[in-house]
Motif scaffolding. Sequence first.
Motif, short mmCIF file in Angstrom:
data_model
loop_
_atom_site.label_atom_id
_atom_site.label_comp_id
_atom_site.label_asym_id
_atom_site.label_seq_id
_atom_site.Cartn_x
_atom_site.Cartn_y
_atom_site.Cartn_z
N ARG A 62 0.81 -1.04 0.27
CA ARG A 62 -0.02 0.07 -0.07
C ARG A 62 0.93 1.38 -0.04
N CYS A 109 -11.16 -0.85 -0.41
CA CYS A 109 -10.97 0.49 -0.21
C CYS A 109 -11.68 1.36 -1.22
N CYS A 124 -12.71 3.93 2.46
CA CYS A 124 -11.25 3.98 2.83
C CYS A 124 -11.28 3.56 4.25
N SER A 125 -10.43 2.56 4.69
CA SER A 125 -10.56 2.46 6.26
C SER A 125 -9.37 3.05 6.92
N CYS A 168 -6.15 3.27 6.69
CA CYS A 168 -4.95 2.43 7.15
C CYS A 168 -3.78 3.00 7.38
N CYS A 171 -4.65 8.27 -2.20
CA CYS A 171 -4.63 6.95 -2.38
C CYS A 171 -5.61 6.55 -3.41
S1 SF4 Z 1 -5.44 4.45 2.72
FE1 SF4 Z 1 -7.59 3.79 2.63
S2 SF4 Z 1 -7.64 3.23 0.39
FE2 SF4 Z 1 -5.69 3.55 0.70
S3 SF4 Z 1 -5.03 1.38 0.95
FE3 SF4 Z 1 -5.24 2.39 3.08
S4 SF4 Z 1 -7.50 1.74 3.45
FE4 SF4 Z 1 -7.13 1.65 1.24
#
Ligand code: SF4
Lengths: 220, 611
Positions: B280, B591, B595-596, B598, B609
């Motif tokens: 990520r 996602c 979006c969690s 992360c 992201c």
């Molecule tokens: S920031 Fe949000 S969208 Fe990007 S990888 Fe993490 S959880 Fe997924």
Amino acid sequence: MNKLRMRFSKTGRAVYISHLDLMHTMQRAISRAGFSLKYSEGYNPHPQISIALPLSVGMSSRCEIMDLRLNEEVSFDDFRDRLNSSLPEGIEVLEVYEAEEKVSSVKWLRVRGTLEYDDRDVLQVLPKLTEFFERENIPVMKKSKRGLSETDIRPMIREIRFSSGGEGIVIADALISAAEPTLNPDLITAALVTICPPIAPDFASYERMEVFKPDMEAFR
Amino acid sequence: MDKRLKRILPRVQKPSRYTGGEYNQIIKDKEAVDLRVAFCFPDTYEIGMSNLGMSILYHTMNSLDFVWCERVFAPWGDMYEEMKKAGMPLYALESGDPVSEFDAIAFSIGYEMAYTTVLDMLDMSGIPLRSEGRDGLLPIVMAGGSACVNAEPMAPFIDLFLIGEGEEMDNDILSLLHTAKHEGWSKKEFLIKAAQIQGVYVPSLYEAAYNDDGTVKAYTPRDGAPARVLKRIVEDLDAAPYPTDPVVPSTEVVHDRVSLELFRGCVRGCRFCQAGYIYRPIRSKKPDTLIRQGIEAVQNTGHEEISLLSLSTSDYRPLSGLCDGLLEYCEPRSVGLALPSLRADNFSVEIMEKIQKVRKSGLTFAVEGGSQRLRDAINKNVTEEDVLNTCALAFSGGWNTVKLYYMLGLPTETDEDIVGIAEMSEKILHCWRVNAKNKNRGVRITVSTSCFIPKPHSPFQWEAQITQEEYLRRVNLLRSSIKAKNVVYNWHDAETSVIEAALSRGDRRMADVIETVFRNGGRLDAWTDYFSYERWNDAFCSCGLDRDFYASRERPVEEVLPWDVIDVGVRKSLLLREKERAYRSELSPDCRKSCSACGAAALLKGRGCDE
Ligand code: SF4
């Protein structure tokens, strides 16, 4: 487009590319050079490209012959130059022309062997080598599809001459049968190793110099 | 060419993998460069030359004009024996020069089972294995690659680790090394400065302490090294270097084709999947960039196939347009298009029909878990309905082989879930009977299982791996549950998985085990030809380490983990939340749905992201 024939050399690091890999390497090089190979018709089309005398791994050559058909008309020199800039190290196209003679008319090969003697006096070995090849028969065990069998390689060697190639090196110049029957030059080394170890080299490598027709005219 | 090599090569299998000289190799004048890099891939030529990361970094490092970076691979057994007999050291392919003459030895370590080969390659080069045994600045030994997200097991051998994506970071390090060489810095001076570069982990600057129960107490940094090393990424993939003129092997390799990387990261968040977390944030390449690079690469290599790479290709939004664009060039030239990693949905079948007009290869589904409950627990968003619908469409379209991949030993798995695998295969078989146009050709359904390996930086990083005995019990249960003749069941044995589980979550003491295995003849352990379970178990014994302490022990969430010192950008609290949700069989949205947060987005400066 008619059948193109090219003469190329395979030396240096490229000598370790196997026959099958070489076919693939050539196909890719042709496509990198911007040409496209013609494919055969039929259910399982394959590119029209073939090599006259497959070369064994580890042997170099200055006289390989490859036939191919392209989808487009090309100028021979342009094809050669563009292909040369697309080939890996050690493979070089020497000449491109229209194929006229039949590949089946290849009969003789001139090969040059480099025989390495690590701790023997080459000058003493030389006459014995010459003497060895004056025998009537030179039987060697040869691996074939049907297992091990004995073949006499003497008739397949039309001439062979030895000379000093410097410290520890003997150069062998031989004219051997290229087709029907085919003599793999490694059998020359094998004969020395099995029949006459004192003059067998510690290592030997061979290079194809020229291909001939039965009448000893160079094959083109 | 080296005289010894010349004599060895005619005796080994496929000698051209040991010679270099391929088309597009990079040759420089060694007298004209200041820094020579031996880029080592701890596996065979065939594997290493199929690796896109290796190909990218070979080019980025060589883009520095003071650097000449050459490739080094591990020889297969026959070549290894011959080299030992002849007293030949390991050499780099381009120049043929011994690795010991190089300034930097850089390893790309993608999997734990390559650890012993890293040691072997150092040893074959005549370089002392342990960092502390190498006093001078040069050669500096570094390592990167996804197995380095837990660097501890290899920490004593490697001077510095490069965590994350190497395109920019590797060159930062080489520039610093360039200065260090010129100004005559000591190794220590260099390492202290290197540790200031983002992504660089210098293990010798961290003191490891352990509790009485054998767990890690702390890693204490010194000399200004950061408490946690934040991984490096490349923000803009469209602008990132991508070699459209990669080296073209002169012999067959595993993936003999042009590889295009669609995006990095994954939107799915499967809880068992390390890759889904460590790569990520999500960054995509534009289709225009990919089409241009794909065409250029085909022209420059002569390859007959383009493969589209990513963790989940169906999630690439402009996939359809990308395929159209590439096919427009590829079809008339008989260049194939391959799309591994498609999801089991109807859209995938449409895409497959598009690209496989002539040849229909098999359908492959990574189902992973045998019941909906278990798939929810691991956040694998595939339903039985998806699979059956896709199969129906595929069977009526003429496909007749289906491969299904599962893992046994996932957290919360019950016997019911395992029987569910057999039931699903029966349903697929039924689906074929209903939908297949031509039943004479028959159908082949293959079920494969492997033993789940909990990995660092994933929500299951604290989990125990099931024991080998338990895995076999589950294998037998599944075996007896599969009744249909057209369903073939293959299972991977668990021996490698057990060792991999121990290594992947090992701490610094694991280095002794790795070295012992190597000293006892271990190398190329990723190959069943060479892997020896006994050798590994013996090494654990003789080093006084408990394999099961690392492989099959559940870690309390408050325990200090050996990889806590590495920050891949994802918050530990998120991993913990995901673990808890798993035990409640609760799905988390992907996602794209929501979006969690992360944490990985913080690695991006100029964009969001997945934008
Ligand atoms: S920031 Fe949000 S969208 Fe990007 S990888 Fe993490 S959880 Fe997924």
